[in-house]
Design a protein around this motif. Structure first.
Motif, PDB file in Angstrom:
ATOM      1  N   LEU A  28      -2.481  22.949  60.948  1.00  0.00           N
ATOM      2  CA  LEU A  28      -2.029  21.791  60.366  1.00  0.00           C
ATOM      3  C   LEU A  28      -0.400  21.984  60.740  1.00  0.00           C
ATOM      4  O   LEU A  28       0.464  20.923  60.922  1.00  0.00           O
ATOM      5  CB  LEU A  28      -2.251  21.452  59.068  1.00  0.00           C
ATOM      6  CG  LEU A  28      -1.762  20.363  58.466  1.00  0.00           C
ATOM      7  CD1 LEU A  28      -2.216  19.148  59.020  1.00  0.00           C
ATOM      8  CD2 LEU A  28      -2.110  20.291  56.982  1.00  0.00           C
ATOM      9  N   LYS A  53       3.313  14.562  56.680  1.00  0.00           N
ATOM     10  CA  LYS A  53       2.089  14.908  57.099  1.00  0.00           C
ATOM     11  C   LYS A  53       1.088  13.719  57.611  1.00  0.00           C
ATOM     12  O   LYS A  53       0.520  13.376  58.645  1.00  0.00           O
ATOM     13  CB  LYS A  53       1.238  15.634  56.248  1.00  0.00           C
ATOM     14  CG  LYS A  53       1.643  17.068  56.017  1.00  0.00           C
ATOM     15  CD  LYS A  53       0.853  17.764  54.840  1.00  0.00           C
ATOM     16  CE  LYS A  53       1.600  19.250  54.778  1.00  0.00           C
ATOM     17  NZ  LYS A  53       0.782  19.831  53.353  1.00  0.00           N
ATOM     18  N   GLN A  75      -0.174  12.619  61.130  1.00  0.00           N
ATOM     19  CA  GLN A  75      -1.579  12.517  61.503  1.00  0.00           C
ATOM     20  C   GLN A  75      -1.696  11.131  62.091  1.00  0.00           C
ATOM     21  O   GLN A  75      -2.641  11.098  63.145  1.00  0.00           O
ATOM     22  CB  GLN A  75      -2.481  12.538  60.066  1.00  0.00           C
ATOM     23  CG  GLN A  75      -2.576  13.797  59.598  1.00  0.00           C
ATOM     24  CD  GLN A  75      -3.012  13.945  57.974  1.00  0.00           C
ATOM     25  OE1 GLN A  75      -3.134  12.847  57.339  1.00  0.00           O
ATOM     26  NE2 GLN A  75      -3.260  15.091  57.437  1.00  0.00           N
TER      27      GLN A  75
END
Length: 173
Positions: free
Chosen positions: A17, A93, A97
Motif C-alpha cells: 500500500l 489513500k 485508490q
C-alpha cells in the motif's frame, strides 16, 4: 495461529500500500485551514479527474471538490478547519485508490503514440501518391503476395496471410 497468519499477511500488505502511494507521487501543493490542493501527474486525464470528483463528493468531510485534468491537481475543501493526521492519510489513500482503479479504463499512452504514428504514415502515403495508396492497401498487397508465394511450402500460414488481407480489404468503416 490465525492471528499470526493475519499479522503475517498484514506485513505484506502494508508495504504494498505504501509503495502504491509512493509510486503515485502525490504532492501537497498547498494547504490552508479547511482546504488542501493535491497534485499527481497520473491524474492528468479526464477519466481519472472525473472519478476523483465523484468519489470525493460522497465523503461527508469534503464540502467541495475540483479536479483538473490539465494540471493533475485535486482541490478539496473540508467541513472542518483542521484534519487529523489519520484523516489526511485517509484522504490521500482514497485519492490513490480511486486513481489506481481508473487505470484499466484508460487508453495506454503507448497505444496513442502508435496510433498517431500509423495515422501520420497513412496521411503521408496518401499525399505522396495522390490518394492512390494508403497503409491498408499497401499492407493488403504485401500480405496477398506473401500468402500466394509461400502457399506451396506453408499452406496454413499462407492461408492466414490471405485471410488477413481479405479482412483489411473488406473491413467496414
Amino acid at each position: 495461529m490465525i492471528q499470526s497468519i493475519l499479522t503475517f499477511g498484514a506485513s505484506f500488505l502494508a508495504p504494498k500500500l505504501m509503495a502504491g502511494i509512493q509510486n503515485e507521487k502525490v504532492q501537497v501543493l498547498h494547504a490552508l485551514p479547511g482546504r488542501v490542493r493535491l497534485q499527481c501527474d497520473r491524474w492528468k486525464n479526464n477519466y481519472t479527474a472525473t472519478n476523483l470528483e465523484k468519489a470525493f463528493k460522497t465523503i461527508p468531510l469534503v464540502t467541495d471538490v475540483r479536479a483538473s485534468p490539465i494540471t493533475g491537481s485535486l482541490l478539496l475543501t473540508f467541513a472542518t478547519q483542521k484534519l487529523t493526521p489519520e484523516q489526511f492519510d485517509n484522504i490521500v489513500k482514497s485519492a490513490v485508490q480511486v486513481s489506481v482503479a481508473s487505470y484499466p479504463e484508460l487508453q495506454a499512452d503507448l497505444m496513442n503514440i502508435l496510433k498517431n504514428v500509423i495515422q501520420t504514415i497513412d496521411v503521408t502515403m496518401k499525399k505522396q501518391t495522390g490518394g492512390k495508396v494508403d497503409i491498408d492497401s499497401l499492407l493488403s498487397v504485401v500480405l496477398m503476395i506473401n500468402g500466394i508465394l509461400k502457399f506451396p511450402a506453408q499452406p496454413a500460414f499462407s492461408s492466414s496471410l490471405l485471410y488477413w488481407a481479405y479482412t483489411i480489404i473488406t473491413k467496414k468503416k
